[in-house]
Every structure is written in structure tokens, then in C-alpha cells.
Design an enzyme around this catalytic site. Structure first.
Site, PDB file in Angstrom:
ATOM      1  N   VAL A  64       0.859  -1.186   0.000  1.00  0.00           N
ATOM      2  CA  VAL A  64       0.000   0.000   0.000  1.00  0.00           C
ATOM      3  C   VAL A  64       0.894   1.235   0.000  1.00  0.00           C
ATOM      4  O   VAL A  64       1.789   1.361   0.831  1.00  0.00           O
ATOM      5  CB  VAL A  64      -0.933   0.024   1.238  1.00  0.00           C
ATOM      6  CG1 VAL A  64      -1.724   1.330   1.277  1.00  0.00           C
ATOM      7  CG2 VAL A  64      -1.873  -1.172   1.229  1.00  0.00           C
ATOM      8  N   ALA A 109       4.449   4.163   2.925  1.00  0.00           N
ATOM      9  CA  ALA A 109       3.992   2.908   2.332  1.00  0.00           C
ATOM     10  C   ALA A 109       4.158   1.794   3.353  1.00  0.00           C
ATOM     11  O   ALA A 109       4.790   1.981   4.394  1.00  0.00           O
ATOM     12  CB  ALA A 109       4.807   2.583   1.085  1.00  0.00           C
ATOM     13  N   LYS A 110       3.611   0.657   3.073  1.00  0.00           N
ATOM     14  CA  LYS A 110       3.858  -0.548   3.870  1.00  0.00           C
ATOM     15  C   LYS A 110       3.537  -1.740   2.998  1.00  0.00           C
ATOM     16  O   LYS A 110       2.702  -1.639   2.085  1.00  0.00           O
ATOM     17  CB  LYS A 110       2.969  -0.569   5.122  1.00  0.00           C
ATOM     18  CG  LYS A 110       3.559  -1.369   6.252  1.00  0.00           C
ATOM     19  CD  LYS A 110       4.623  -0.562   6.991  1.00  0.00           C
ATOM     20  CE  LYS A 110       5.234  -1.307   8.129  1.00  0.00           C
ATOM     21  NZ  LYS A 110       6.138  -0.430   8.897  1.00  0.00           N
ATOM     22  N   GLY A 111       4.165  -2.864   3.294  1.00  0.00           N
ATOM     23  CA  GLY A 111       3.878  -4.067   2.535  1.00  0.00           C
ATOM     24  C   GLY A 111       3.879  -5.269   3.447  1.00  0.00           C
ATOM     25  O   GLY A 111       4.344  -5.207   4.590  1.00  0.00           O
TER      26      GLY A 111
END
Ligand code: NAD
Length: 420
Positions: A64, A109-111
Site C-alpha cells: 500500500v 507505504a507498507k507491505g
């Protein structure tokens, strides 16, 4: 409109509700704030992997990108069985705020990949990492989105991501991830950066609240990367580290623990348990020990409505992400305890990640003392900016940090204008 939760827990909405309260106190355009309430982009990928036993599994991965208004998206990748889109969304928004509070030119962001690394071989983890990278390749890049390690990922995973990306780009692109091994373009001082940031926060809090840091008693929950470095650096400054803990429990000595000896003990025994010259305490009791500074540096939701009133510390420096619940914070505010919030207190890590990205792009690597000095140059003014917002708007430091972050992101969006 409210985004659909993907697991029924509404973590994203509860995170946004906290941002909303901070935004209401600011004189900002509501329409521009609306942009921050939504992630910019969400990607879900399905990763086929040939397992060691010959079977094929398909893992789900997410990335995201909450915002790129202030620069490339930035945020970790976690591997865990309960990873879900709602959580990744919330953490991505958090990263936008964290980078804005310390004023580094990144968005958020992050994943994550839904998997259980405890039940996977190293080869399987490598295949998952490489396939995940390949599936989100188009949205990654030094100018687009720069991942980093998070829960259950480390410099080894970053090396695999860097290599996979570089193979597709047909050239070595070190700046595509941070938190890499030093031999692949990692930064000196990155490993210690978050703990060093926590120490800088303690120093600034002592100056601001007018107490002598060297005369304080400190308790640290979690003795991993963040906790052990925080404890070591504060011990060197003369603080009495009276209690530390890990997942198996804590150790306490009211006269102060010999932290170098504790580190040696951990190296040989892995856990704190059995350290000579200290009393054993459980993790619950540890948080309630008599001390001046408490550093939760393990995991989220540790200080809750149940134990907040029993906490002695005057200052709580959040090394971990989200260690204090909303209800606990109200109790701590009423008691007059000062909470230095995670998005400021543990921002040392992302700040040195920013330095790593800068060094990779320059192809010129700084000495460790230069990294440490520049870290201080970023964190000290950020601490004071948060204090200024807190004084000006009569809010606690967490709300002040959210306000500062939101203001910076909204100002950038306003200056850039809305495309098309
Ligand atoms: P880590 O895995 O190195 O260490 C975690 C420590 O917490 C270990 O000592 C572990 O034994 C302990 N622990 C685990 N469960 C526990 C429990 N139930 N009770 C008490 N202790 C427990 O992790 P880390 O990198 O030090 O990260 C710690 C926290 O800091 C996390 O919330 C992380 O998101 C946050 N953080 C880390 C960084 C970084 O650069 N490492 C940056 C920002 C935020």
C-alpha cells in the site's frame, strides 16, 4: 466514504479517526485533508511458490502506498500469518506521518506477505521474497517506493529484493531498498539508529523538563534491536537501567544492571533469564517498576487501561510502534506523565534509512560519526517542533506530532495542486 475493512477490525478507520481529531484543530482545507484519508494505491498480489516438498503454495502479498506527495513512498515489508490489507493500509498512513514529522522527503507505504516464516525454510522464504518483488516491480524504485525491513524481515530479505529488482533493471540499483547489508550499500549506524533516536529523545526530554538524565532510573521492555541499543546508549550516559525484558520475562536490579554484561549474557544464552545479580520479573510487573523513564520497545498495546495508572515513569518514550492504547493515554495525561509518541520517538530508523538512500544515490558513504551527527540534526529540531505545536494548541505530544505531520503533508499537496 469509509474504506471497507478487510478483516472486520477497522484498524485503518481507527487510525484515521485519531488523525481526524488532530486535523480538526488545524486551520486546513478540509478537501485537501480528505486526500490524506485515502491511500494513493493498494496492490494485492498472489505468489505461486514451489515448496521444498515439491508442492505448490500460493501466498498473498500486499503493498500500500499511502502518499507520495512529499517524495517516494517509504515503509517496511512484514512477513506474518495475520498480515491483512487493513493493517498494511493503517501502517502505510503512519509512515506518511512519521516521515513528515521528521521532515524527510518521503511519503508513506507498507507491505506484507501473509505467511508463517517459522514454518518455512530459508529457500522458501527467499522464493516468496523474490516473487513478491517481481509482482510489484513496476511500483518499486528509488524514485517511486523504497521498502525496508519490518516484522520477520531483515537485511537478508532486503538483499534479495535489491538483487531481484536489479536483475530486471539490468543494472545494480542499491537505492531500491534500505536496511541492506553494509556490503550492498547499507549505511553505517543504521542498526543502532532507532535506539540512538530513543536516546536523543530522552536527552531532549530531560533538557525540556529540566531533570538530570544521568540521575534517572530507566526500564526498557524488549531487548531486541531497539531496546538493547537504547539501554546501552543510556547506560553509557550514566542512567541506571534498573529493568529490561524479552519475550520470556524481565530482570530487575534497583541499583542498576550492568548492561555490557547483560549483552554478553544474551549472546551466549539468547534470553535474559538467568542473568546473575538481578531479580526476575514478568513482563507485566516490569512496566510497573519504580522508574523515571519507561521505554516500551517490544510490541504494540502494552500500556493499557488496566496498567496505565500503575506506571511510575514520568516520561514514556515509545521505541515500539503503538505500545500505548487510546484509553491508557488519557490516564497517563491525567497523571501528568509525558509520552513521546512513536512517530517521533522511533523515527531514528527511517531517518538513517533516508541517509542510506541518499548515500546509495551519491555512491559515497559517510563515516558513522557523520551519520550520527546528521541524525541528531534531524531529530532535535523535530522534537522541538512537536513541543511547539503542543504548547501552541494545548495538546499532548502525540496529537501535536499528528498535527505537525498533517500540516506538512497538506501544505505540500496545496503547493503542488491537484493534477487534472
Ligand atoms: P526485535 O525483534 O529486534 O526485538 C523485539 C524484542 O521484544 C525482543 O527482545 C523480544 O524478545 C521482545 N518481545 C517480544 N515479545 C515480547 C513480549 N510479549 N513481551 C516483552 N518482550 C517481548 O524488534 P525491534 O526491531 O527491536 O523492534 C521493536 C519494536 O520497535 C517494534 O514495535 C518495531 O515495529 C519498532 N520499531 C523498530 C525499528 C527498527 O529500526 N528496528 C524502527 C521503528 C520501530
Amino acid at each position: 466514504m469509509i474504506l471497507e475493512p478487510t478483516n472486520g477490525e477497522h484498524l485503518y478507520e481507527s487510525t484515521m479517526a485519531r488523525f481526524d481529531r488532530a486535523a480538526e484543530l488545524l486551520d486546513i482545507d478540509r478537501g485537501l485533508y480528505k486526500i490524506i484519508r485515502y491511500p494513493m494505491r493498494e496492490v494485492t498480489v498472489y505468489l505461486p511458490v514451489a515448496m521444498d516438498n515439491g508442492s505448490i503454495e500460493v501466498f498473498t502479498g500486499y503493498r500500500v502506498q499511502h502518499s507520495i506527495a512529499r517524495g517516494p513512498a517509504k515503509g517496511g515489508i512484514r512477513f506474518a500469518p495475520d498480515v491483512n490489507l487493513d493493517e498494511v493500509r493503517a501502517l502505510a498512513a503512519w509512515m506518511t506521518m512519521k516521515c513528515a514529522v521528521v521532515n524527510i522527503p518521503f511519503g508513506g507505504a507498507k507491505g506484507g506477505v501473509k505467511c508463517d516464516p517459522q514454518h518455512l525454510s530459508e529457500k522458501e522464504v527467499e522464493k516468496i521474497t523474490r516473487r513478491y518483488t517481481a509482482e510489484i516491480l513496476e511500483i518499486l524504485g528509488p524514485e517511486k517506493d523504497v521498502p525496508a525491513p519490518d516484522m520477520n524481515t531483515n537485511e537478508k530479505h532486503m538483499a534479495w529484493i535489491m538483487d531481484t529488482y536489479s536483475m530486471h533493471a539490468r543494472q545494480t540499483v542499491t537505492a531500491v531498498v534500505t536496511g541492506k547489508p553494509a556490503s550492498l550499500g547499507g549505511s553505517r549506524g543504521r542498526r543502532e539508529a532507532t535506539g540512538r533516536g530513543v536516546m536523543i529523545m530522552c536527552q531532549q526530554a530531560a533538557k525540556w523538563m529540566n531533570f538530570d538524565l544521568a540521575k534517572t532510573r530507566v526500564v526498557v521492555q524488549g531487548f531486541g534491536n531497539v531496546g538493547s541499543v537504547s539501554a546501552t546508549l543510556l547506560h553509557r550516559l550514566g542512567c541506571k537501567i534498573v529493568g529490561v525484558s524479552d519475550i520470556q520475562g524481565g530482570i530487575y536490579n534497583e541499583n542498576g544492571l550492568d548492561i555490557p554484561a547483560v549483552l554478553q549474557h544474551i549472546q551466549s544464552k539468547r534470553f535474559l533469564k538467568g542473568f546473575p545479580g538481578a531479580q526476575e520479573v514478568d513482563n507485566k510487573a516490569l512496566l510497573e517498576l519504580p522508574c523515571d523513564i519507561l521505554i516500551p520497545a517490544a510490541l504494540e498495546d502494552q500500556i493499557t487501561a488496566t496498567n496505565a495508572s500503575k506506571i511510575h515513569a514520568r516520561v514514556i518514550v515509545e521505541g515500539a510502534n503503538g505500545p500505548t492504547s487510546v484509553e491508557a493515554e488519557k490516564i497517563l495525561d491525567e497523571k501528568g506523565a509525558v509520552v513521546i509518541p512513536d512517530i517521533l520517538a522511533n523515527a531514528g530508523g527511517v531517518t538513517v534509512s533516508y541517509f542510506e538512500w541518499v548515500q546509495d544515490r551519491m555512491g559515497y558513504f559517510w563515516r558513522e560519526d557523520v551519520v550520527n551527527e546528521r541524525l541528531e540534526d534531524v531529530l532535535v529540531p523535530s522534537f522541538h517542533e512537536v513541543i511547539d505545536y503542543s504548547t501552541r494548541f494545548k495538546v499532548n505530544l502525540r496529537t501535536a506530532a499528528y498535527m505537525l505531520g498533517i500540516q506538512r503533508v497538506v501544505d505540500t499537496i496545496k503547493t503542488r495542486g491537484i493534477y487534472a
